[in-house]
Scaffold this motif. Structure first.
Motif, PDB file in Angstrom:
ATOM      1  N   ALA A  21       0.830  -1.209   0.000  1.00  0.00           N
ATOM      2  CA  ALA A  21       0.000   0.000   0.000  1.00  0.00           C
ATOM      3  C   ALA A  21       0.862   1.256   0.000  1.00  0.00           C
ATOM      4  O   ALA A  21       0.566   2.232  -0.703  1.00  0.00           O
ATOM      5  CB  ALA A  21      -0.930  -0.009   1.216  1.00  0.00           C
ATOM      6  N   LEU A  22       1.938   1.239   0.774  1.00  0.00           N
ATOM      7  CA  LEU A  22       2.832   2.397   0.806  1.00  0.00           C
ATOM      8  C   LEU A  22       3.478   2.616  -0.558  1.00  0.00           C
ATOM      9  O   LEU A  22       3.577   3.756  -1.037  1.00  0.00           O
ATOM     10  CB  LEU A  22       3.902   2.196   1.875  1.00  0.00           C
ATOM     11  CG  LEU A  22       4.917   3.342   2.020  1.00  0.00           C
ATOM     12  CD1 LEU A  22       4.222   4.614   2.470  1.00  0.00           C
ATOM     13  CD2 LEU A  22       6.032   2.961   2.990  1.00  0.00           C
ATOM     14  N   VAL A  25       0.899   4.243  -2.889  1.00  0.00           N
ATOM     15  CA  VAL A  25       0.638   5.659  -2.621  1.00  0.00           C
ATOM     16  C   VAL A  25       1.807   6.531  -3.077  1.00  0.00           C
ATOM     17  O   VAL A  25       1.624   7.551  -3.758  1.00  0.00           O
ATOM     18  CB  VAL A  25       0.353   5.882  -1.120  1.00  0.00           C
ATOM     19  CG1 VAL A  25       0.278   7.376  -0.801  1.00  0.00           C
ATOM     20  CG2 VAL A  25      -0.952   5.195  -0.718  1.00  0.00           C
ATOM     21  N   ALA A  28       2.148   6.577  -6.872  1.00  0.00           N
ATOM     22  CA  ALA A  28       1.087   7.386  -7.472  1.00  0.00           C
ATOM     23  C   ALA A  28       1.375   8.877  -7.306  1.00  0.00           C
ATOM     24  O   ALA A  28       1.076   9.682  -8.197  1.00  0.00           O
ATOM     25  CB  ALA A  28      -0.256   7.029  -6.838  1.00  0.00           C
ATOM     26  N   ALA A  29       1.970   9.259  -6.172  1.00  0.00           N
ATOM     27  CA  ALA A  29       2.309  10.667  -5.950  1.00  0.00           C
ATOM     28  C   ALA A  29       3.339  11.143  -6.965  1.00  0.00           C
ATOM     29  O   ALA A  29       3.224  12.240  -7.524  1.00  0.00           O
ATOM     30  CB  ALA A  29       2.833  10.854  -4.525  1.00  0.00           C
ATOM     31  N   THR A  47       2.698   4.389 -11.112  1.00  0.00           N
ATOM     32  CA  THR A  47       2.085   3.599 -10.042  1.00  0.00           C
ATOM     33  C   THR A  47       2.343   2.116 -10.236  1.00  0.00           C
ATOM     34  O   THR A  47       2.692   1.396  -9.284  1.00  0.00           O
ATOM     35  CB  THR A  47       0.572   3.863  -9.983  1.00  0.00           C
ATOM     36  OG1 THR A  47       0.335   5.270  -9.807  1.00  0.00           O
ATOM     37  CG2 THR A  47      -0.067   3.110  -8.834  1.00  0.00           C
ATOM     38  N   THR A 133      10.769   9.901  -2.067  1.00  0.00           N
ATOM     39  CA  THR A 133       9.634  10.538  -2.739  1.00  0.00           C
ATOM     40  C   THR A 133       9.664  12.051  -2.538  1.00  0.00           C
ATOM     41  O   THR A 133       9.427  12.826  -3.468  1.00  0.00           O
ATOM     42  CB  THR A 133       8.310   9.972  -2.220  1.00  0.00           C
ATOM     43  OG1 THR A 133       8.297   8.549  -2.403  1.00  0.00           O
ATOM     44  CG2 THR A 133       7.131  10.570  -2.954  1.00  0.00           C
TER      45      THR A 133
END
Length: 240
Positions: A21-22, A25, A28-29, A47, A133
């Motif tokens: 999940a991390l 996210v 996707a950012a 992603t 990120t």
């Protein structure tokens, strides 16, 4: 190296899910920034790259625990190493050269970084993945305007594309403006008229260099009567 004594218990399913999940996210950012700028690889590509890299890492870490034994020893880094080389094929497909202008290089680097972020998340290095990120956005949003403000070398070439109404002496005035702003025209080529060009409109490409301001030059050219459009880019530009 990993042995049965170290991995017999495996990792809790919830922890693997959080790792995935991390990665989803964070990837996707990174992809959202590329999507907003309408690059060839956007939200979905980044992603999937980060999510897939995290999955490969988890499979590398926990996917072979059932076959480990006294005579079976595995190196989980071998699967991770293949991600680094494999992602190069995707990155290479995003880079292309058109009229000596390199495009897609920064987006390819972003895909490469996204894979690294996914690998870090899949390895359980959450803080490292988040930090990478954040570093991506520092580079993309902070260094881009900084690079634009750096002084230009007088030897740096720029490609000027000028469209104008034929028969008004526009090209002569444009060349005079280039000379007046201390630019040298290294090459001038006439583009073949296409269906998108209006009748009587001529488009030329000028390869120029000099210490003058490109912004001032394009502003001066746009003010010439008969000029339809003017655009300029670095001849060796790496498009962000």
């Amino acid at each position: 190296m990993i042995t049965a004594s170290l991995s017999a218990g495996g990792a809790p399913g919830w922890q693997q899910g959080v790792d995935l999940a991390l990665a989803l996210v964070l990837s996707a950012a990174i992809g959202l920034e590329r999507e907003i700028r309408q690059k060839s690889a956007g939200l979905r590509t980044h992603t999937l790259v980060g999510f897939g890299a995290a999955l490969f890492m988890l499979v590398s870490k926990y996917g072979f625990s059932d076959i480990l034994g006294e005579s079976v020893v595995l190196d989980p880094s071998r699967v991770a190493a293949q991600i680094v080389s494999g992602i190069g094929f995707i990155g290479g497909g995003l880079i292309f050269v058109r009229r000596d202008v390199v495009k897609g290089l920064t987006t390819a680097a972003a895909v490469w970084l996204t894979a690294a972020v996914g690998m870090a998340a899949g390895a359980g290095l959450w803080w490292l993945a988040v930090l990478a990120t954040v570093g991506n956005f520092v580079v993309m949003l902070g260094l881009t305007p900084l690079a634009a403000r750096l002084p230009r070398s007088k030897h740096a070439q720029s490609r000027l594309r000028l469209s104008y109404a034929d028969g008004r002496g526009v090209l002569r005035q444009a060349l005079a403006e280039c000379t007046g702003l201390r630019f040298v025209v290294d090459e001038l080529s006439l583009e073949q008229p296409g269906r998108s060009h209006d009748a009587g409109t001529v488009t030329v490409t000028l390869l120029i260099r000099g210490p003058g301001s490109i912004a001032d030059l394009t502003s001066k050219l746009a003010e010439i009567e008969g000029v339809v459009a003017v655009a300029c880019e670095d001849a060796n530009a790496q498009h962000f």
